[in-house]
Write a protein that holds these residues in place. Structure first.
Motif, PDB file in Angstrom:
ATOM      1  N   GLY A 283       1.387   4.341  -2.932  1.00 50.27           N
ATOM      2  CA  GLY A 283       0.781   5.571  -2.422  1.00 50.27           C
ATOM      3  C   GLY A 283       1.295   6.811  -3.119  1.00 50.27           C
ATOM      4  O   GLY A 283       2.066   6.743  -4.087  1.00 50.27           O
ATOM      5  N   ASP A 284       0.892   7.966  -2.624  1.00 52.43           N
ATOM      6  CA  ASP A 284       1.213   9.236  -3.276  1.00 52.43           C
ATOM      7  C   ASP A 284       2.523   9.855  -2.809  1.00 52.43           C
ATOM      8  O   ASP A 284       3.047  10.760  -3.462  1.00 52.43           O
ATOM      9  CB  ASP A 284       0.077  10.246  -3.039  1.00 52.43           C
TER      10      ASP A 284
ATOM     11  N   ARG B 291       7.679   5.941  -1.682  1.00 49.70           N
ATOM     12  CA  ARG B 291       7.752   5.023  -2.820  1.00 49.70           C
ATOM     13  C   ARG B 291       9.188   4.567  -3.072  1.00 49.70           C
ATOM     14  O   ARG B 291       9.454   3.395  -3.289  1.00 49.70           O
ATOM     15  CB  ARG B 291       7.262   5.737  -4.086  1.00 49.70           C
TER      16      ARG B 291
ATOM     17  N   THR C 153       0.833  -1.205   0.000  1.00 48.82           N
ATOM     18  CA  THR C 153       0.000   0.000   0.000  1.00 48.82           C
ATOM     19  C   THR C 153       0.868   1.256   0.000  1.00 48.82           C
ATOM     20  O   THR C 153       0.593   2.226  -0.722  1.00 48.82           O
ATOM     21  CB  THR C 153      -0.932   0.008   1.224  1.00 48.82           C
ATOM     22  N   GLU C 154       1.928   1.237   0.784  1.00 47.56           N
ATOM     23  CA  GLU C 154       2.831   2.378   0.821  1.00 47.56           C
ATOM     24  C   GLU C 154       3.561   2.545  -0.503  1.00 47.56           C
ATOM     25  O   GLU C 154       3.818   3.670  -0.957  1.00 47.56           O
ATOM     26  CB  GLU C 154       3.833   2.229   1.964  1.00 47.56           C
TER      27      GLU C 154
END
Length: 504
Positions: free
Chosen positions: A218-219, A224, A214-215
């Motif tokens: 993510g944004d 990332r 999920t990480e």
């Protein structure tokens, strides 16, 4: 020796300032053979040494740690688990990191023993303290804690203890400390997951891996970039790759690469995405990876052709990985003129870039041009020859000029390029047609350090061991190369000296 060590231990009880006695004991232990210590260590009374750790005197602590490390290494893991659990617990609470590392290293050693790990798991407070050490300020302490827990997780009983009981919440609590500690826990989870499919199942059920993924998607750009390294490590095992594929993670990473084109901050995480697929190409089929995820190779070419030195370096490293197998070479060959154009850029980088990037470039060229003797078909030899010619209008002169520079790294890297083509007939023809090249190879005076001498020797060995060298180089040169090989890399020719008496 045993009696003297016992006596030295006894003497320490009787003095107020024991530093000199500790020095004497430490010296005696370090000079004693480990086998003799193994016989006597179980009978040694170590309570005084453990008690002397309760001080702020750094020298005294260091001596005690050295003494305990030596003696504990001589003891069986089961003996440590049964007799020193409380001492290890106190060590994990000690303010000095060297004491914590000593306790953690012994805990890891104990956990590796299947007979000792049961006793270990009967000490809940000990395991809880180890988990807490993952959140310590010093990375060296955290690394030892991660190692200890991963060793415990090598048994089913250890997996059950960590993931089925209250320790799971302890891990989550530690994880909440900060971003740095969170990724330490991810590192631990990936290390445990890679051990076996069963271990991966425990980690997946705990929710840690899904949280990591999920990480990754993510944004937060920086998160990332950090996550992709951890996910790449999970892909090192077959079952890890299968899990990532089943969960759609590989497709997600491919889509992230496609989306990077419109992201002005993609340079932060794009190198990690490319490295991820590069690692997949090592352990999987390069053709399969490049066919199913064409954006991967597209990005490698874009990064290689671009002006960003950081992205250039990642592209070079990835090309080296792809070209390390014949299958990968064939994938690159299928791109046709596109790869030929990239090779021209690579030749330019090898000549003009900063030293570190030039070395990476030369290493990539070595991988690209290397071709195992048993796979040297006419087609593949023609391919590597055309690649060599694409690097520069005068490729031999390019690499000769690099090999004569006074920087050892560049000098040796250029010699490795020559070694890569030395067992290919076309490479030998380039060499023999390059004026003075054979004399340069045989000239020992140009190599001044061990690394350079070794690199030159490997080049000579590659030439001599080739089946075509005598025909292409001629017998005279071949015999001189054989003599060089026989003399070894460090041979120094004796010189006669004449003393002229009375000369002024």
């Amino acid at each position: 020796m045993a009696a003297s060590i016992e006596q030295l231990l006894a003497d320490i009880w009787e003095v107020e300032d024991p530093v000199d006695e500790l020095k004497t004991l430490n010296t005696a232990l370090l000079t004693a053979p480990l086998n003799s210590l193994k016989e006597t260590a179980p009978g040694l009374r170590l309570g005084v040494i453990f008690s002397l750790l309760n001080t702020s005197d750094r020298e005294q602590i260091n001596l005690c740690v050295s003494i305990l490390d030596r003696i504990l290494q001589a003891l069986e893991p089961v003996y440590i688990a049964q007799n020193f659990r409380e001492e290890l617990q106190r060590g994990l609470l000690h303010p000095d990191d060297s004491v914590k590392i000593l306790a953690l290293s012994q805990a890891a050693r104990t956990a590796e023993n299947p007979d000792a790990v049961t006793d270990f798991l009967n000490s809940p407070e000990l395991l809880r303290l180890i988990i807490q050490c993952i959140g310590g300020e010093q990375l060296s302490v955290a690394k030892q804690a991660i190692k200890a827990i991963s060793r415990i997780a090598e048994t089913k009983a250890g997996l059950d203890a960590i993931f089925m009981g209250s320790y799971l919440q302890d891990l989550k609590n530690v994880m909440a400390t900060d971003d740095i500690v969170r990724y330490r826990v991810y590192e631990l989870i990936v290390e445990i997951s890679n051990a076996s499919p069963v271990s991966l199942g425990y980690c997946a059920n705990s929710g840690f891996i899904s949280q990591l993924i999920t990480e990754l998607t993510g944004d937060d750009i920086l998160i990332r970039a950090t996550c992709i390294e951890t996910v790449t490590a999970l892909a090192h095992s077959i079952h890890g790759r299968q899990y990532l594929a089943q969960q759609g993670v590989i497709d997600k990473i491919s889509n992230m690469m496609i989306g990077a084109e419109s992201d002005p901050f993609s340079s932060f995480y794009l190198p990690g995405l490319v490295k991820f697929f590069g690692n997949l190409a090592i352990v999987d089929s390069p053709q399969h990876i490049c066919e199913h995820y064409p954006v991967f190779l597209e990005k490698v070419f874009e990064m290689g052709e671009g002006q960003d030195p950081t992205l250039n370096g990642v592209a070079l490293d990835t090309l080296a990985i792809l070209a390390s197998s014949v299958e990968g070479k064939q994938v690159l060959q299928k791109t046709g003129q596109k790869f030929q154009n990239l090779l021209k850029k690579i030749g330019h980088v090898a000549k003009n870039a900063p030293t570190e990037l030039r070395v990476r470039c030369l290493d990539a060229i070595t991988s690209i041009l290397s071709l195992p003797t048993d796979q040297q078909t006419d087609d593949l030899l023609g391919m590597t020859e055309s690649w060599f010619s694409s690097l520069s209008s005068q490729p031999m002169e390019l690499f000769r000029s690099i090999s004569t520079q006074p920087f050892t790294e560049l000098h040796c890297s250029a010699l490795r390029v020559f070694a890569a083509i030395a067992d290919q007939p076309w490479g030998q023809k380039f060499m023999i047609n390059s004026p003075g090249f054979v004399e340069y190879i045989l000239d020992r005076s140009v190599d001044h350090d061990k690394e350079s001498k070794d690199a030159k020797y490997e080049l000579v060995k590659a030439l001599v061991n080739s089946n075509t060298i005598a025909d292409i180089f001629g017998n005279q040169h071949y015999l001189r190369l054989r003599a060089y090989l026989r003399e070894g890399p460090y041979y120094v020719r004796a010189t006669a000296s004449v003393a002229l008496e009375g000369a002024e």
